[in-house]
Design a protein around this motif. Structure first.
Motif, PDB file in Angstrom:
ATOM      1  N   ASN A  62      23.834  -6.438  41.661  1.00  0.00           N
ATOM      2  CA  ASN A  62      23.481  -5.163  41.335  1.00  0.00           C
ATOM      3  C   ASN A  62      23.339  -4.059  41.065  1.00  0.00           C
ATOM      4  O   ASN A  62      24.106  -3.688  40.053  1.00  0.00           O
ATOM      5  N   ILE A  63      22.529  -3.411  40.874  1.00  0.00           N
ATOM      6  CA  ILE A  63      22.287  -2.185  39.953  1.00  0.00           C
ATOM      7  C   ILE A  63      22.774  -1.075  40.400  1.00  0.00           C
ATOM      8  O   ILE A  63      22.041   0.174  40.697  1.00  0.00           O
ATOM      9  N   THR A  64      23.983  -0.664  39.672  1.00  0.00           N
ATOM     10  CA  THR A  64      24.204   0.763  39.772  1.00  0.00           C
ATOM     11  C   THR A  64      23.817   1.772  38.945  1.00  0.00           C
ATOM     12  O   THR A  64      22.430   1.492  37.921  1.00  0.00           O
ATOM     13  N   ASP A  65      24.004   3.306  39.301  1.00  0.00           N
ATOM     14  CA  ASP A  65      23.456   4.000  37.975  1.00  0.00           C
ATOM     15  C   ASP A  65      23.569   4.291  36.336  1.00  0.00           C
ATOM     16  O   ASP A  65      23.028   4.522  35.374  1.00  0.00           O
ATOM     17  N   GLU A  66      25.308   3.674  36.569  1.00  0.00           N
ATOM     18  CA  GLU A  66      25.161   3.326  34.793  1.00  0.00           C
ATOM     19  C   GLU A  66      24.613   2.263  34.344  1.00  0.00           C
ATOM     20  O   GLU A  66      24.221   1.830  33.174  1.00  0.00           O
ATOM     21  N   LEU A  67      24.346   1.576  35.470  1.00  0.00           N
ATOM     22  CA  LEU A  67      23.614   0.118  34.506  1.00  0.00           C
ATOM     23  C   LEU A  67      21.928  -0.042  33.913  1.00  0.00           C
ATOM     24  O   LEU A  67      21.442   0.201  33.379  1.00  0.00           O
ATOM     25  N   LYS A  68      21.923   1.108  35.243  1.00  0.00           N
ATOM     26  CA  LYS A  68      19.964   1.759  35.333  1.00  0.00           C
ATOM     27  C   LYS A  68      20.216   2.646  33.853  1.00  0.00           C
ATOM     28  O   LYS A  68      19.292   2.264  33.124  1.00  0.00           O
ATOM     29  N   LEU A  69      21.267   3.346  33.274  1.00  0.00           N
ATOM     30  CA  LEU A  69      21.285   4.302  31.705  1.00  0.00           C
ATOM     31  C   LEU A  69      21.164   3.566  31.208  1.00  0.00           C
ATOM     32  O   LEU A  69      20.476   3.786  30.069  1.00  0.00           O
ATOM     33  N   GLU A  70      21.987   2.230  30.931  1.00  0.00           N
ATOM     34  CA  GLU A  70      22.073   1.036  30.159  1.00  0.00           C
ATOM     35  C   GLU A  70      20.757   0.583  30.168  1.00  0.00           C
ATOM     36  O   GLU A  70      20.145   0.440  28.735  1.00  0.00           O
ATOM     37  N   GLY A  71      20.191  -0.128  31.304  1.00  0.00           N
ATOM     38  CA  GLY A  71      18.408  -0.600  30.947  1.00  0.00           C
ATOM     39  C   GLY A  71      17.254   0.206  29.946  1.00  0.00           C
ATOM     40  O   GLY A  71      16.649   0.277  29.359  1.00  0.00           O
ATOM     41  N   LEU A  72      17.961   1.773  30.388  1.00  0.00           N
ATOM     42  CA  LEU A  72      16.725   2.880  29.773  1.00  0.00           C
ATOM     43  C   LEU A  72      17.235   3.419  28.442  1.00  0.00           C
ATOM     44  O   LEU A  72      16.143   3.030  27.828  1.00  0.00           O
ATOM     45  N   LYS A  73      18.788   2.837  27.882  1.00  0.00           N
ATOM     46  CA  LYS A  73      18.648   2.799  26.966  1.00  0.00           C
ATOM     47  C   LYS A  73      17.707   2.364  25.901  1.00  0.00           C
ATOM     48  O   LYS A  73      17.528   1.962  24.716  1.00  0.00           O
ATOM     49  N   ARG A  74      18.474   1.019  26.686  1.00  0.00           N
ATOM     50  CA  ARG A  74      17.670  -0.615  25.386  1.00  0.00           C
ATOM     51  C   ARG A  74      16.381  -0.474  26.154  1.00  0.00           C
ATOM     52  O   ARG A  74      16.196  -0.994  24.489  1.00  0.00           O
ATOM     53  N   GLU A  75      15.870   0.410  26.451  1.00  0.00           N
ATOM     54  CA  GLU A  75      14.099   0.543  26.404  1.00  0.00           C
ATOM     55  C   GLU A  75      13.833   1.251  25.589  1.00  0.00           C
ATOM     56  O   GLU A  75      12.993   1.018  24.645  1.00  0.00           O
ATOM     57  N   ILE A  76      14.143   2.671  25.635  1.00  0.00           N
ATOM     58  CA  ILE A  76      14.307   3.467  24.459  1.00  0.00           C
ATOM     59  C   ILE A  76      14.625   2.823  23.568  1.00  0.00           C
ATOM     60  O   ILE A  76      13.764   3.048  21.698  1.00  0.00           O
ATOM     61  N   VAL A  77      15.366   2.345  22.592  1.00  0.00           N
ATOM     62  CA  VAL A  77      15.820   1.154  21.766  1.00  0.00           C
ATOM     63  C   VAL A  77      14.366   0.439  21.063  1.00  0.00           C
ATOM     64  O   VAL A  77      14.138   0.509  20.188  1.00  0.00           O
ATOM     65  N   ARG A  78      13.982   0.251  22.486  1.00  0.00           N
ATOM     66  CA  ARG A  78      12.640  -1.440  22.022  1.00  0.00           C
ATOM     67  C   ARG A  78      11.069  -0.696  21.217  1.00  0.00           C
ATOM     68  O   ARG A  78      11.196  -0.891  20.423  1.00  0.00           O
ATOM     69  N   LEU A  79      11.281   0.418  21.931  1.00  0.00           N
ATOM     70  CA  LEU A  79      10.689   1.856  21.626  1.00  0.00           C
ATOM     71  C   LEU A  79      10.173   2.530  19.805  1.00  0.00           C
ATOM     72  O   LEU A  79       9.398   2.549  20.045  1.00  0.00           O
ATOM     73  N   VAL A  80      12.034   3.210  19.669  1.00  0.00           N
ATOM     74  CA  VAL A  80      11.905   3.331  19.083  1.00  0.00           C
ATOM     75  C   VAL A  80      11.535   3.018  17.782  1.00  0.00           C
ATOM     76  O   VAL A  80      10.700   2.646  16.778  1.00  0.00           O
TER      77      VAL A  80
END
Length: 301
Positions: free
Chosen positions: A214-232
């Motif tokens: 189950n992916i909550t909005d908070e977990l979605k934000l954390e997932g986006l952060k990790r993806e941004i970190v990977r790209l940077v």
């Protein structure tokens, strides 16, 4: 001899290390030395060489990868332990490799030891064979437990694949049944499977794992952060930057989710991307992060 003692003093013993990764890789190193020595004494070259390949795989794909965050950690003691243990393992490994891959072993030893080919009287081939001691019950236990941990991770990754959820997406929980897990291994599993908690229940049947998908909005934000970190960090790598280089990270997006990531997680983003400053600016290339558009750019400080 003095160099050997100097390097030896920089590693921590099994009983002295606090981080389970350091304890494990030192136990594996001792196991390696014993196995290679036994193969050489019996003149069985395949038996002597095979454990080296297995050890290098464990060292690179598990110890080093799981220690990456430790190398740039704010915890000075743990950071130093990781660096010292890595240096010690590389020096001892180069000695074990020397009879079989003389040139690679020499290159590693010269670079890690700091001699760097400046002294013609210093060579890995002039070093004594690594000291070995009978493998202890404690070392065997750590090696066995780490094998189980890696099996749990493998099962957890398979569950992610079944659910079609990328590892970079944070999940709330992993449940392990029929296995009693020591607390010092939980962080490894949480980091490797990207879950916020691990619950283990002891039992007598086959080891099983279940993911809370189950992916909550908070977990979605954390997932986006990790993806941004990977790209940077990919931008950093492409620019030839190292962990010693600080950057200014620029971004711009019309996505509310992306805006929330930078508003709520700026401190984490700074730490994970080694950024001194994060600014909102559109002077960069646009990329997609989990379907959300964002412009990302970096500038070395």
């Amino acid at each position: 001899k003095s160099q050997k003692l100097k390097v030896k003093s920089e590693g921590c013993g099994i009983s002295e290390c606090e981080n389970i990764l350091d304890k494990w890789i030192l136990a594996r190193l001792n196991q390696l030395i014993i196995e290679v020595s036994a193969g050489m004494k019996s003149y069985n070259i395949p038996k002597a060489v095979r454990p080296i390949d297995e050890f290098i795989n464990d060292f690179s794909t598990w110890y080093l990868r799981r220690s990456r965050e430790r190398f740039k950690s704010d915890d000075i003691k743990d950071k130093q332990s990781a660096l010292n243990t890595t240096k010690y393992v590389l020096v001892e490994l180069s000695k074990v490799m020397a009879p079989f891959t003389p040139f690679i072993a020499e290159q590693i030893w010269q670079k890690v030891s700091g001699y760097n080919f400046k002294d013609e009287n210093k060579s890995v081939h002039l070093e004594a064979w690594p000291e070995q001691s009978e493998i202890t019950k404690s070392e065997l236990q750590i090696i066995k437990e780490m094998e189980q941990v890696r099996k749990i991770v493998e099962l957890g990754l398979a569950k992610r694949d079944e659910a079609g959820i990328k590892v970079r997406q944070v999940l709330s929980q992993l449940r392990i049944t029929n296995y009693e897990l020591r607390d010092e291994y939980k962080t490894l599993i949480m980091d490797e499977l990207n879950v916020k908690d691990v619950i283990a229940k002891k039992g007598g049947d086959e080891l099983k794992v279940e993911l809370d998908t189950n992916i909550t909005d908070e977990l979605k934000l954390e997932g986006l952060k990790r993806e941004i970190v990977r790209l940077v960090n990919n931008l950093r790598k492409n620019a030839g930057l190292t962990i010693k280089d600080k950057i200014i990270l620029s971004w711009q997006s019309d996505s509310e989710m992306i805006k929330n990531v930078f508003a709520k997680m700026s401190n984490e983003l700074k730490k994970d991307t080694l950024s001194d400053e994060i600014i909102e600016s559109g002077d960069s290339e646009e990329v997609k992060v989990n379907g959300e558009k964002v412009k990302l750019g970096i500038k070395k400080v």
